[in-house]
Write an enzyme that holds these catalytic residues in place. Structure first.
Site, short mmCIF file in Angstrom:
data_model
loop_
_atom_site.label_atom_id
_atom_site.label_comp_id
_atom_site.label_asym_id
_atom_site.label_seq_id
_atom_site.Cartn_x
_atom_site.Cartn_y
_atom_site.Cartn_z
N ASP A 168 0.99 -12.76 6.03
CA ASP A 168 0.16 -11.91 6.88
C ASP A 168 0.02 -12.61 8.22
O ASP A 168 -0.76 -13.55 8.37
CB ASP A 168 -1.23 -11.72 6.26
CG ASP A 168 -1.24 -10.72 5.12
OD1 ASP A 168 -0.62 -9.65 5.28
OD2 ASP A 168 -1.85 -11.00 4.08
N ARG B 240 -1.59 -16.70 10.38
CA ARG B 240 -1.66 -17.83 9.45
C ARG B 240 -1.23 -19.16 10.07
O ARG B 240 -1.74 -20.20 9.70
CB ARG B 240 -0.80 -17.55 8.22
CG ARG B 240 -1.15 -16.28 7.46
CD ARG B 240 -2.61 -16.22 7.06
NE ARG B 240 -2.87 -15.09 6.16
CZ ARG B 240 -4.06 -14.53 6.01
NH1 ARG B 240 -5.10 -15.00 6.69
NH2 ARG B 240 -4.22 -13.52 5.20
N ARG C 62 -8.01 -5.36 14.43
CA ARG C 62 -6.65 -5.37 13.89
C ARG C 62 -5.97 -4.01 14.12
O ARG C 62 -4.74 -3.92 14.05
CB ARG C 62 -6.67 -5.67 12.39
CG ARG C 62 -7.21 -7.05 12.04
CD ARG C 62 -7.54 -7.15 10.56
NE ARG C 62 -6.35 -7.04 9.72
CZ ARG C 62 -6.37 -6.85 8.41
NH1 ARG C 62 -7.55 -6.70 7.78
NH2 ARG C 62 -5.25 -6.78 7.72
N LYS D 89 0.56 -0.79 7.08
CA LYS D 89 -0.55 -0.87 6.13
C LYS D 89 -1.82 -0.37 6.82
O LYS D 89 -1.90 -0.39 8.06
CB LYS D 89 -0.73 -2.30 5.61
CG LYS D 89 -1.04 -3.34 6.70
CD LYS D 89 -1.07 -4.74 6.12
CE LYS D 89 -1.50 -5.75 7.15
NZ LYS D 89 -1.46 -7.13 6.68
N HIS D 90 -2.79 0.17 6.08
CA HIS D 90 -2.91 0.29 4.63
C HIS D 90 -2.92 1.77 4.31
O HIS D 90 -3.91 2.45 4.61
CB HIS D 90 -4.19 -0.37 4.14
CG HIS D 90 -4.34 -1.80 4.59
ND1 HIS D 90 -4.85 -2.16 5.83
CD2 HIS D 90 -4.03 -2.97 3.96
CE1 HIS D 90 -4.88 -3.48 5.93
NE2 HIS D 90 -4.38 -3.99 4.82
N HIS E 24 -11.64 -6.34 -0.03
CA HIS E 24 -11.55 -7.69 -0.60
C HIS E 24 -12.75 -7.98 -1.51
O HIS E 24 -12.63 -8.74 -2.48
CB HIS E 24 -11.50 -8.76 0.50
CG HIS E 24 -10.25 -8.74 1.32
ND1 HIS E 24 -10.08 -7.90 2.39
CD2 HIS E 24 -9.10 -9.44 1.21
CE1 HIS E 24 -8.89 -8.10 2.93
NE2 HIS E 24 -8.27 -9.03 2.22
N ASP F 258 -1.36 -3.90 -2.52
CA ASP F 258 -2.17 -4.94 -1.90
C ASP F 258 -2.50 -5.95 -3.00
O ASP F 258 -2.19 -5.73 -4.18
CB ASP F 258 -3.42 -4.35 -1.26
CG ASP F 258 -3.94 -5.19 -0.09
OD1 ASP F 258 -3.57 -6.37 0.01
OD2 ASP F 258 -4.74 -4.66 0.72
#
Length: 352
Positions: A73, A81, A148, A178-179, A191, A262
């Protein structure tokens, strides 16, 4: 003296796993050789330097005769990351939407530049794909999506995502939208919670899902559904719903790319049952590959219990995500005029 055994030449399996640190353990090497494994997702914990990351990806690729797909990601903004040792600080996607509002054509050029820099740097270190772009619409209510998202207008999202995906493709990387069909309308974070979007199918298809239909699998070779329940369409979260994945995405929207679940360890996935039930629900709905992140114990449990033969069409789709040409190493990339130009162009977004 006996020769070391060559890695088995296995086709990709339906499970994407992760690794704990910056080097592979013996247990992880064994896990990667499991026939049910098809890919590896990396996180910030897997990075301490470019040299180390390149060595890690080389060893992951070497674990099998047919290399595993390595993903991450790496969107830009707060979801990036790898940030040190020369990696470019990429802008949040909302900044491209803001640029569009000022100058649409410049924003398209900037989006392509961002995609190219993102993909070229990852590929120089052996990473095959990034789970980007986010196609969720910015309704101003979702904290987990937030900046995002590219924009609230689905037409703008589609155009900027197309430009960004072109940049990825120029560096040899496949895009993943996504998503699906959209996470931006709900406040809850999948999450940690189980989000519920009570809109009608017609409303969702008109706006949130529209970019997926407009872009299709040629621009978006992969899609990731949301762990969101849309009760007016189906009682299951989209990634576990045959109605969403097979009937709507593949049927109504005529999509023929890879569908990733996911992360199955997220709270939004808990409604499907234990880890095996979650994987079977996602694969039964029509997903090609399921993700199990941050829980090696659950990954091993799933690999020990899952009995699933990936259909030939799924294997072919996954193989199409692997880069079609070799990438330059980091030093060669830094000398590349196209890369230098793209970095200058995308840096203008951060400077205002």
């Amino acid at each position: 003296m006996s020769k070391s055994k060559k890695p088995r030449n296995l086709p990709p399996g339906p499970v994407m796993v992760d690794v704990a640190g910056t080097r592979l353990s013996k247990e992880e090497k064994k896990r990667l050789r499991d026939p049910q494994v098809g890919g590896v997702i990396l996180f910030a914990r897997n990075f301490e330097s470019r040299e180390q990351l390149t060595d890690l990806t080389r060893k992951i690729h070497a674990a099998r005769g047919e290399p595993l797909l390595i993903a991450v990601d790496h969107e830009g903004g707060r979801v990036q990351r790898f940030r040190e040792d020369g990696f470019t600080a990429l802008p949040a996607m909302a900044s491209l939407g803001q640029s569009w509002d000022r100058d649409p054509l410049l924003a398209m050029r900037q989006a392509t530049a961002v995609g190219f820099v993102l993909a070229a740097e990852l590929r120089a270190c052996g990473v095959d794909m990034s789970f980007t772009p986010v196609l969720d619409l910015d309704y101003g209510v979702s904290g987990v999506i937030g900046n995002r998202a590219l924009h609230q207008d689905p037409r703008v999202v589609a155009m900027l995502a197309r430009a960004l995906s072109q940049g990825l493709a120029l560096a040899g990387m496949a895009a993943c939208g996504k998503h699906f069909p959209g996470h931006g309308f709900v406040e809850a974070d999948s999450h940690h919670e189980i989000p519920v979007d009570r809109r009608s199918l017609a409303a969702i298809l008109k706006d949130d899902a529209a970019p997926y239909e407009w872009l299709g699998d040629q621009v978006l070779p992969a899609v990731m559904p949301a762990h969101v329940i849309y009760p007016k369409v189906d009682r299951h979260p989209a990634g576990f719903s045959r109605r969403w994945v097979t009937d709507i995405l593949r049927g109504r929207l005529n999509y023929d790319g890879v569908v990733f679940s996911d992360d199955l360890t997220m709270e939004g996935a808990s409604v499907a049952g234990d880890i095996l039930a979650r994987a079977e629900a996602a694969l039964g709905a029509g997903c090609d590959m399921v993700l199990v992140c941050n829980r090696p114990d659950l990954a091993d449990e799933l690999l020990g219990r899952l009995q699933f033969e990936l259909p030939a069409e799924s294997v072919a789709r996954i193989r199409r995500l692997m880069p079609a040409f070799a990438a330059p190493d980091w030093d060669s990339l830094q000398a590349d005029a196209r890369y230098q130009h793209a970095r200058r162009l995308q840096s203008e977004i951060l400077s205002g």
